[in-house]
Enzyme design. Sequence first.
Site, PDB file in Angstrom:
ATOM      1  N   PHE A   1       0.866  -1.270   0.053  1.00  0.00           N
ATOM      2  CA  PHE A   1       0.033  -0.097  -0.037  1.00  0.00           C
ATOM      3  C   PHE A   1       0.818   1.145  -0.006  1.00  0.00           C
ATOM      4  O   PHE A   1       1.693   1.402   0.947  1.00  0.00           O
ATOM      5  CB  PHE A   1      -1.009  -0.075   1.438  1.00  0.00           C
TER       6      PHE A   1
ATOM      7  N   ASP B   1       9.336   2.598   1.903  1.00  0.00           N
ATOM      8  CA  ASP B   1       8.384   3.222   2.157  1.00  0.00           C
ATOM      9  C   ASP B   1       8.204   2.982   3.533  1.00  0.00           C
ATOM     10  O   ASP B   1       7.500   1.860   3.955  1.00  0.00           O
ATOM     11  CB  ASP B   1       6.845   2.766   1.294  1.00  0.00           C
TER      12      ASP B   1
ATOM     13  N   LYS C   1       2.805   9.511   8.395  1.00  0.00           N
ATOM     14  CA  LYS C   1       2.160   9.066   9.684  1.00  0.00           C
ATOM     15  C   LYS C   1       2.488   9.573  11.133  1.00  0.00           C
ATOM     16  O   LYS C   1       2.119  10.711  11.570  1.00  0.00           O
ATOM     17  CB  LYS C   1       1.829   7.622   9.809  1.00  0.00           C
TER      18      LYS C   1
END
Length: 393
Positions: free
Chosen positions: A133, A218, A247
Amino acid sequence: MNTQQAAQYLTPNYARFPITLVKGQGARLWDDAGKSYLDFVAGIAVNTLGHAHPALIKTITEQAVTMLHCSNLYFNPQQNELAKKLVELSGLGKTFFCNSGAEANEAAIKLARKFFFDKGERKYTIITALQSFHGRTMQTIAATGQDKVKEGFAPLPAGFTHVALNDLDALKAAIDDSTAAIMLEPLQGEGGVNLANVVYLEAVRALCDKHGILLIFDEIQTGIGRCGTMFAFEKAGVSPDIITLAKGLGGGVPIGAMLATNNVGKSFSAGSHGTTFGGNPMSCAVALTVLDVMEEEDLLNNVQARSAQLQTGLQKLVATYTIFEEVRGDGLLLGIKANIEVAPIINACLDNGLLVLAAGPQVLRFLPALNISEAEITEGLAILSKSIEGLNL
Ligand SMILES: *Cc1c(COP(=O)(O)O)cnc(C)c1O
């Protein structure tokens, strides 16, 4: 306004739980009816220090009366300091700031292509993992190895291929003359809490070196201490050419970052990329405070201790219930794989005052704040057990 009325004014792109949250303190949230919840979601790995941490309140208040924004036409001290800190922590060389994870990955993809353009090489393909993702913009849904995020959005940008995670032969077979980069999550979050093997990551690095390909990690979900080291890649002892963060970096204030080696990062020459809000003094001041508090409160050690505690509790559930198959993940990015859909368990936990989330239909995911206490983990495990018992599975 009740949740049904609210839905009248919002695009229906989120399948939301029918509660409205109004305040938080530490590891707890309250809804508008006054009910409290123990928070094992942390805003999807965002609230690194829990809710309403005094150090964040102080920084936000001070920065609000100093300067919120001045654009990237000029330097600002908070952005300079945060870039220096992230470079020192990561061992990379150059930082670009943005506002979200998808934007950080967009930057990484653009930088990888520009790097080879500058060298006069026609390399543009990015290989990523199935079940990965990478975000919801057009480039990052093309990068994501899951069909469900792509449906209805064709034509997608070209230049992405996907291979099974931890399958080195598949990766070798996917490399060709157009391959610019391999982009991986060291631990897949959304895709089901799937860990990339250390030996695989070492072999991927070697492959990249052999073929002159860039390695992008990532770390938007795994970075900033979530896996018990500042970055998950440290565990593999493999150094990437580019990493992306978002995040947990801002502890609740939106910020994204892309870091690259000096050699690669210089391809973002003046005018080649940018964003109005990226690196604004507010978000950078907050991120600096998140990193300071992590050090002051020794949170990497807390992550390791609470991870061991939570894993022990989850292993007991696996031993007790045949619906559970295994415990997965690392640090405080843990999952428990079921052989049934986990939605009823999540709903029962919500009723009983515990927020947990899914990672795909059959994995329960736990992402508490990095400063969660021993007593709170014990409490969360008790609510989880009670919720499962109540379902008579
Ligand atoms: C959440 C996430 C993203 C996207 O971040 P946004 O801030 O939602 O754009 C990208 N990659 C990974 C690994 C993520 O967990």
